[in-house]
Motif scaffolding. Sequence first.
Motif, PDB file in Angstrom:
ATOM      1  N   GLU A   1     -21.829  11.153 -29.350  1.00 22.43           N
ATOM      2  CA  GLU A   1     -21.261  10.861 -27.888  1.00 22.43           C
ATOM      3  C   GLU A   1     -22.199  12.506 -28.239  1.00 22.43           C
ATOM      4  O   GLU A   1     -20.696  13.156 -28.510  1.00 22.43           O
ATOM      5  CB  GLU A   1     -20.139  10.592 -28.167  1.00 22.43           C
ATOM      6  N   PRO A   2     -22.677  12.510 -27.158  1.00 23.05           N
ATOM      7  CA  PRO A   2     -23.110  14.169 -26.799  1.00 23.05           C
ATOM      8  C   PRO A   2     -21.480  14.644 -26.249  1.00 23.05           C
ATOM      9  O   PRO A   2     -21.644  15.900 -27.281  1.00 23.05           O
ATOM     10  CB  PRO A   2     -23.675  14.236 -26.303  1.00 23.05           C
TER      11      PRO A   2
ATOM     12  N   LEU B   1     -28.501  13.900 -20.268  1.00 19.96           N
ATOM     13  CA  LEU B   1     -27.014  13.410 -21.167  1.00 19.96           C
ATOM     14  C   LEU B   1     -26.544  12.897 -20.914  1.00 19.96           C
ATOM     15  O   LEU B   1     -26.188  12.196 -19.600  1.00 19.96           O
ATOM     16  CB  LEU B   1     -26.253  14.773 -21.285  1.00 19.96           C
ATOM     17  N   SER B   2     -26.466  11.545 -22.030  1.00 22.40           N
ATOM     18  CA  SER B   2     -26.276  10.401 -21.987  1.00 22.40           C
ATOM     19  C   SER B   2     -24.842  10.069 -21.896  1.00 22.40           C
ATOM     20  O   SER B   2     -24.872  10.936 -23.145  1.00 22.40           O
ATOM     21  CB  SER B   2     -26.927   9.263 -22.215  1.00 22.40           C
ATOM     22  N   THR B   3     -23.676   9.720 -21.579  1.00 16.74           N
ATOM     23  CA  THR B   3     -22.039   9.389 -22.216  1.00 16.74           C
ATOM     24  C   THR B   3     -21.259   8.674 -21.893  1.00 16.74           C
ATOM     25  O   THR B   3     -21.919   7.660 -20.970  1.00 16.74           O
ATOM     26  CB  THR B   3     -21.532  10.835 -22.116  1.00 16.74           C
ATOM     27  N   VAL B   4     -20.513   7.796 -23.047  1.00 10.73           N
ATOM     28  CA  VAL B   4     -20.064   6.583 -22.217  1.00 10.73           C
ATOM     29  C   VAL B   4     -19.009   6.670 -21.420  1.00 10.73           C
ATOM     30  O   VAL B   4     -18.432   6.050 -20.910  1.00 10.73           O
ATOM     31  CB  VAL B   4     -19.005   6.985 -23.945  1.00 10.73           C
ATOM     32  N   GLY B   5     -18.580   8.525 -20.596  1.00 13.31           N
ATOM     33  CA  GLY B   5     -18.151   8.557 -19.861  1.00 13.31           C
ATOM     34  C   GLY B   5     -16.486   9.273 -20.520  1.00 13.31           C
ATOM     35  O   GLY B   5     -15.488   8.132 -19.835  1.00 13.31           O
ATOM     36  N   ILE B   6     -16.516  10.587 -20.875  1.00 12.06           N
ATOM     37  CA  ILE B   6     -14.797  10.947 -20.773  1.00 12.06           C
ATOM     38  C   ILE B   6     -14.329  11.539 -19.665  1.00 12.06           C
ATOM     39  O   ILE B   6     -15.193  13.228 -19.767  1.00 12.06           O
ATOM     40  CB  ILE B   6     -15.140  12.240 -22.357  1.00 12.06           C
ATOM     41  N   PRO B   7     -13.726  11.891 -18.793  1.00 13.17           N
ATOM     42  CA  PRO B   7     -13.957  12.174 -17.333  1.00 13.17           C
ATOM     43  C   PRO B   7     -13.465  13.898 -17.444  1.00 13.17           C
ATOM     44  O   PRO B   7     -14.018  14.611 -17.445  1.00 13.17           O
ATOM     45  CB  PRO B   7     -12.267  11.365 -16.674  1.00 13.17           C
TER      46      PRO B   7
ATOM     47  N   VAL C   1     -24.286   7.668 -16.850  1.00 15.38           N
ATOM     48  CA  VAL C   1     -23.226   7.405 -18.479  1.00 15.38           C
ATOM     49  C   VAL C   1     -22.780   5.696 -18.045  1.00 15.38           C
ATOM     50  O   VAL C   1     -23.438   4.785 -17.621  1.00 15.38           O
ATOM     51  CB  VAL C   1     -21.671   7.717 -16.709  1.00 15.38           C
ATOM     52  N   SER C   2     -22.694   5.575 -19.886  1.00 16.65           N
ATOM     53  CA  SER C   2     -22.630   3.966 -20.102  1.00 16.65           C
ATOM     54  C   SER C   2     -22.227   3.192 -19.024  1.00 16.65           C
ATOM     55  O   SER C   2     -20.716   3.268 -19.703  1.00 16.65           O
ATOM     56  CB  SER C   2     -22.903   3.493 -20.935  1.00 16.65           C
ATOM     57  N   LEU C   3     -21.966   2.579 -18.409  1.00 16.17           N
ATOM     58  CA  LEU C   3     -21.321   1.974 -16.909  1.00 16.17           C
ATOM     59  C   LEU C   3     -20.868   1.141 -17.812  1.00 16.17           C
ATOM     60  O   LEU C   3     -19.621   0.415 -18.980  1.00 16.17           O
ATOM     61  CB  LEU C   3     -21.185   2.402 -16.048  1.00 16.17           C
TER      62      LEU C   3
ATOM     63  N   LEU D   1     -13.494   3.365 -26.472  1.00 14.96           N
ATOM     64  CA  LEU D   1     -12.864   3.856 -25.961  1.00 14.96           C
ATOM     65  C   LEU D   1     -12.554   4.087 -24.526  1.00 14.96           C
ATOM     66  O   LEU D   1     -11.751   5.026 -23.817  1.00 14.96           O
ATOM     67  CB  LEU D   1     -14.528   5.221 -26.436  1.00 14.96           C
ATOM     68  N   ALA D   2     -13.370   3.474 -23.498  1.00 13.81           N
ATOM     69  CA  ALA D   2     -12.725   3.004 -22.311  1.00 13.81           C
ATOM     70  C   ALA D   2     -11.460   3.010 -21.964  1.00 13.81           C
ATOM     71  O   ALA D   2     -10.624   2.994 -20.667  1.00 13.81           O
ATOM     72  CB  ALA D   2     -13.077   1.629 -21.962  1.00 13.81           C
TER      73      ALA D   2
END
Length: 349
Positions: free
Chosen positions: A164-165, A194-200, A217-219, A233-234
């Motif tokens: 996870e970058p 850059l692709s992320t799982v989504g960390i606000p 973002v991997s939604l 992680l969501a």
Amino acid sequence: MAKQDIRALSREELREWFTEHGHPAFRANQVYDWLWNKSHIKFDEMSNLSKDLREELDQHFAINHIEVDQMQRSTDGTIKNAVRLHDGKIVESVLIPTEKRITACVSSQVGCSLDCDFCATASLKRMRNLNPDEIYDQVVAIKQEAEKYFDRPLTNIVMMGMGEPLLNYKNVIEALDKVTSPEGLGMAARRITLSTVGIPKLIKKLADDGVRFNLAVSLHSAIQSTRERIMPLASKNHLDELLESLQYWYKHTGRKVTFEFVVWRGVNDTPEEIQALVCFVKKVPSKVNIIQYNPIENGDYTQASQEKVDAYIQALDEVGVIAKVRQSRGQDIDAACGQLANKTELEAE
Ligand code: SAH
């Protein structure tokens, strides 16, 4: 005593070292150029330095570098590199050729801590973060392969390999700074995603730090309960906060967000899921990449039918959101999205 990794030093730090050791500071610039722009891994090859200086550097410093341990080629032209790091650990990176582009897909961590159910990298524990030079070197290796095997330049970079970058924020940013800087590879930031799982909070930090690359973002679901089930992680990064951080991103960067979305049978192929996605993406300027599911070993997931994928595309189209289906590449060598798991290495052990 272990030698210090010279590429862990900034240009300024290197200049200081040179002055402290009685050498003119401009020599540090020359060394820096060899190390980054020219990607040399031996002091002995730095031909504009005296032999004494080369030896002195060699006594003090190591140039840690990656080795492409194994290269595999897919029938569709995709290349996967198993890359050995200086401490023997392995990560994978991928070269994806298309008619117009050659894209490097690069890893940011050894293993991954996210535990997404559908991703093969989740089977590897996160062992450590990659250093900036290890991320940079993966790009250099692919750039050289693009020139050697395709006679074409590397055009794009996606931070979509292992890890996870955003959980290796500082090193990823430092590496991408080098990739885009003229003293490194001089690539355009707009060709990097850059692709992320989504960390606000880290998405907001990207915006605050003024980065100029693209964000994906991997939604995979716009319904909180579904998303938590497939991406643990969501649960700590709620969709409301994610949306708010993406609006913040757009406001500060002016760049659209790309959502990555896989449609799985029985998981997110219902009308409610489609409606939720439409509602979500309407709230922030964005586009959607529907990624084909790449089956992994011991996985419980199956790609949804074409009909369901079409239903997504049509629903998004109706509200004016661009949705494209991304065909998978390199499946036969486990090089496609979600298939990077150091398999060859595991088999060899
Ligand atoms: N950790 C980052 C980087 C991984 S990128 C992230 O989560 O975005 C890899 C992309 O491939 C992500 O969108 C991920 O959700 C997706 N992916 C993972 N496993 C997959 C699989 N088996 N098939 C298709 N896509 C997958």
